[in-house]
Design a protein around this motif. Sequence first.
Motif, PDB file in Angstrom:
ATOM      1  N   GLU A 139      -2.002  36.667  90.263  1.00  0.00           N
ATOM      2  CA  GLU A 139      -2.306  36.505  88.819  1.00  0.00           C
ATOM      3  C   GLU A 139      -1.289  35.743  87.981  1.00  0.00           C
ATOM      4  N   GLU A 182     -18.118  40.897  86.281  1.00  0.00           N
ATOM      5  CA  GLU A 182     -17.849  39.749  87.240  1.00  0.00           C
ATOM      6  C   GLU A 182     -19.338  39.619  88.154  1.00  0.00           C
ATOM      7  N   GLU A 221      -8.597  36.186  77.401  1.00  0.00           N
ATOM      8  CA  GLU A 221      -9.538  35.212  78.134  1.00  0.00           C
ATOM      9  C   GLU A 221     -11.092  35.376  77.655  1.00  0.00           C
ATOM     10  N   LYS A 223      -3.257  46.674  80.171  1.00  0.00           N
ATOM     11  CA  LYS A 223      -3.039  45.147  80.897  1.00  0.00           C
ATOM     12  C   LYS A 223      -4.594  44.618  80.816  1.00  0.00           C
ATOM     13  N   TYR A 224      -5.504  45.471  81.186  1.00  0.00           N
ATOM     14  CA  TYR A 224      -6.954  44.857  81.495  1.00  0.00           C
ATOM     15  C   TYR A 224      -7.293  44.409  79.909  1.00  0.00           C
ATOM     16  N   LEU A 258      -8.252  40.782  78.474  1.00  0.00           N
ATOM     17  CA  LEU A 258      -9.742  40.402  77.951  1.00  0.00           C
ATOM     18  C   LEU A 258      -9.693  39.871  76.808  1.00  0.00           C
ATOM     19  N   MET A 298      -3.538  53.291  79.974  1.00  0.00           N
ATOM     20  CA  MET A 298      -3.716  53.168  81.439  1.00  0.00           C
ATOM     21  C   MET A 298      -4.467  51.969  81.603  1.00  0.00           C
ATOM     22  N   GLU A 342     -12.611  50.486  84.661  1.00  0.00           N
ATOM     23  CA  GLU A 342     -12.633  49.327  85.528  1.00  0.00           C
ATOM     24  C   GLU A 342     -13.679  48.876  86.438  1.00  0.00           C
ATOM     25  N   HIS A 368      -0.184  56.690  82.608  1.00  0.00           N
ATOM     26  CA  HIS A 368       0.964  55.413  82.178  1.00  0.00           C
ATOM     27  C   HIS A 368       1.531  55.862  80.850  1.00  0.00           C
ATOM     28  N   LEU A 393     -15.790  45.985  84.487  1.00  0.00           N
ATOM     29  CA  LEU A 393     -15.131  44.650  84.902  1.00  0.00           C
ATOM     30  C   LEU A 393     -15.751  43.924  86.046  1.00  0.00           C
ATOM     31  N   ILE A 394     -16.061  44.944  87.219  1.00  0.00           N
ATOM     32  CA  ILE A 394     -16.360  44.264  88.258  1.00  0.00           C
ATOM     33  C   ILE A 394     -17.746  44.075  87.975  1.00  0.00           C
TER      34      ILE A 394
END
Lengths: 179, 428, 222
Positions: free
Chosen positions: B381, B283, B324, B316-317, B321, B313, B276, B117, B279-280
């Motif tokens: 999103e 969740e 939110e 965005k995530y 976070l 990279m 990532e 990125h 992140l899952i």
Amino acid sequence: MMKTTLKYLSMIAFLGMVITFTACDDDDDNDMPVNIIYEQEDQMARPAINTVFVSTGEKDIFNTTPPAEQGAAFATKFNDKLLALNPGYTTNLLGLDAATFTGVLATDVLTVSLNAPTTFYDGTNVLTGRKLEDDVITVELILLFGGPDAMSNPGLTDDHVDANDKSFSDSFPYLASPH
Amino acid sequence: MKITSLLMIAVLLSACSDRGQSVTDFKDYESYLSLSQAVSSGPVNEELKFWSDRLKKNNDDASLIKLGALYSELFKETGLAEHIVLSDSLYKEAQKRNAEGLVEIYQALAANAISQHKFQDAKEYAEKALSLKDKKSASLLLLADVSLEIGDYARANQILRQFKNKRSFAYLIRKAKVKDHEGMLDSAIVCMEQAYHRVRGNKALSQWALSNLADMYGHAGRIEDSYAVYLNVLRNHPSDDYSLKGIAWIALSHDKKIKDAKRIVNTLAARNRMPELHLILAEIAHLEGNTLEKANQLKKFRSLASVPAYRPMYMKYLALLEAEEFNNASAAVSMAVEEINNRSTPQSFDLLAWGYYHQNKFKEAFEVATKHVENQTFEPEAFYHLGMIYHANGNHEKGDQYLKEALKCRFELGPSTTAKIAAAIESL
Amino acid sequence: MRLKLNLKTLGLALVAIVACAASYLIAADHIDSPAVTGTGSDITDVYAFQSPANANNIVFVVNVQGLLAPTATAAASFDEEVMIEINIDNSATKDNTEDLVIQAAFDNGKVKVYGPEAPIQKGVMSTLLKSSPIEASISAYGANPIIGESNGIKVFAGPRDDPFFFDLNQFKAIIGGTATSFNNPGTDAFAGTNVLALVIEVPKSMLGSGSINIWATSNREM
């Protein structure tokens, strides 16, 4: 497992399906062509010519210029390159001066004899083909650097790699099995 | 044209609706979970040894370039940043040895920069490769890739329009990306299916096309097709973690098989450094009502993704976070600005608007969202965020419409975001 | 954009229609595009010689995808978008324009060889010949070569040892000014590596008489 196989089959069936109303590309029609047309990307005949003589920035052009037009487009450039590589070039073992020699090289085709031995150079026959075992690089180095009697620049006229690392076969497809 | 559009709408409407039945079956993919990292990277490691030995012996450019390509490939398998960093340094070492610079190396560096990125670097390398003139069509394709990443759709489209081989794999996969960006998912799928047909005989490329197709089928609501294609990829490439991740998502978001999803993701997290994955897992912890574990996983993600090699990279995530989960909207806003500088896409501006929203700067959020996001991306999103921003600015009709649109993509958004949106529709 | 306009005219909605795409949880970025380089159209070498097995035949060899490590060879495959063409000038004047072509296309694990025949189109664009091809399965790494044969023509496609030998690195060093002569012995930069080879053996009678000029091209399907 059975379930998986069935799913797999349905997927393949789908991928094979013709989508009738959605096209990928509105700029292009997607009907199957009557003729399958190709555009040239690379071209080669004699070994290492492109590597040695064609300058950065001109390789794409050289690779897509038909041989019949290569001489006109590249002979002068090849001549300059030859004299840059070997400023002392006069003639070579074939008796060709710089302009004549590079004029031959710039048209990148390989002559193949149908009625005489086929070889890049075997001491008698010159450029009548290219056999797997021909030491083509050493021949080219001699013609580039060796002068009229092949004796000039002795450090540059032989890379001292004289044969392939695996021996060739006498039967089709002749090339050695892979490593 | 009108009929086509109507049909497309019908397809899109049905596409995002939920289907009740369970799709995944643990037995189908159980065997792929027992692989060790050593097995999955076996072929690459053997090849690394070949070229390392040769480099030691010959100290040649060709070995450096081969090793660069292998470490880049290894990065895609392992997710380890050190592999892509090493790849870059090998390419640069090879480049130092060539006075004019080799066009292939600039192209490889551009591709590596895209993976990391570092889009401005990627653009520079691709432009440099183009200026060397050789291998021009590859340089143009890289520029199209970079242009798509940084939101320069006009340039990407211009390159693709002028690209002559409109039936080639290289063209079709990029056209698929463009169509996807334009919200024309069905066209994107057709492009990718055609691309797949072009490379059926090539194991690596056909698997690449299939795993992308699997994603797209999922987005089109064709969860069963998506699952079947992921399994097909795994059958040929058992260490394809990307496909396992896709299956985990179907298990979690579609089938609500939280236990199965957790087993997959835990396995992947043990053998692959994709941050990532946490992140899952967060969740999943949320769905299990395990607040402590959720916080743990989010922190793990943040610490993994914040290291310099990963940060671009995962910008965005990280920004999402901060806004939110970590109650730090100002950090989110500054990250969004960084992201916009790296790639000024509608998605990057969406981050900024969402950051402002969390700072209660609703007017600023509205300005950014209507100017740079609305009608420029069609992703769920962004629709969720647009809905909340419209509500906050008093336009409840549009707010509801956006939220309801977003809800059509409950599969993509995942259970907890879906619940948040549903609650917002109720209460706002 | 167009989608949205249509919706407005139809009065269906105030807002555009969502297109489902991955959320950040599952990584919205698609996998990066595969490498644009090394796509399989680079010709490494061309050979043409009288068949050691039959003096009435000529053998053509065109190699692509050089420098394959042994462990990378099994996974290597011919680019199915690429057609390899052997161009043959058999005119008396040797105008270096192709009078005959032999074309090799790769499809679903098979090589299909057309010609030698007059080309439908000369120059940098080529049209696939319409005659029925000679087919052979592409030989797998480590397996015996599979040979297709018809009308006295033999074809092979698959991985082989790279027959080329050259101390390329020392040559580069000399050109680059960091060395002044070759080493003795030299180091073969291609030793221990493989290529994907296309080998076609053709009766001389199909090619012409005296001598011919040949060149190989790789061509991407439009």
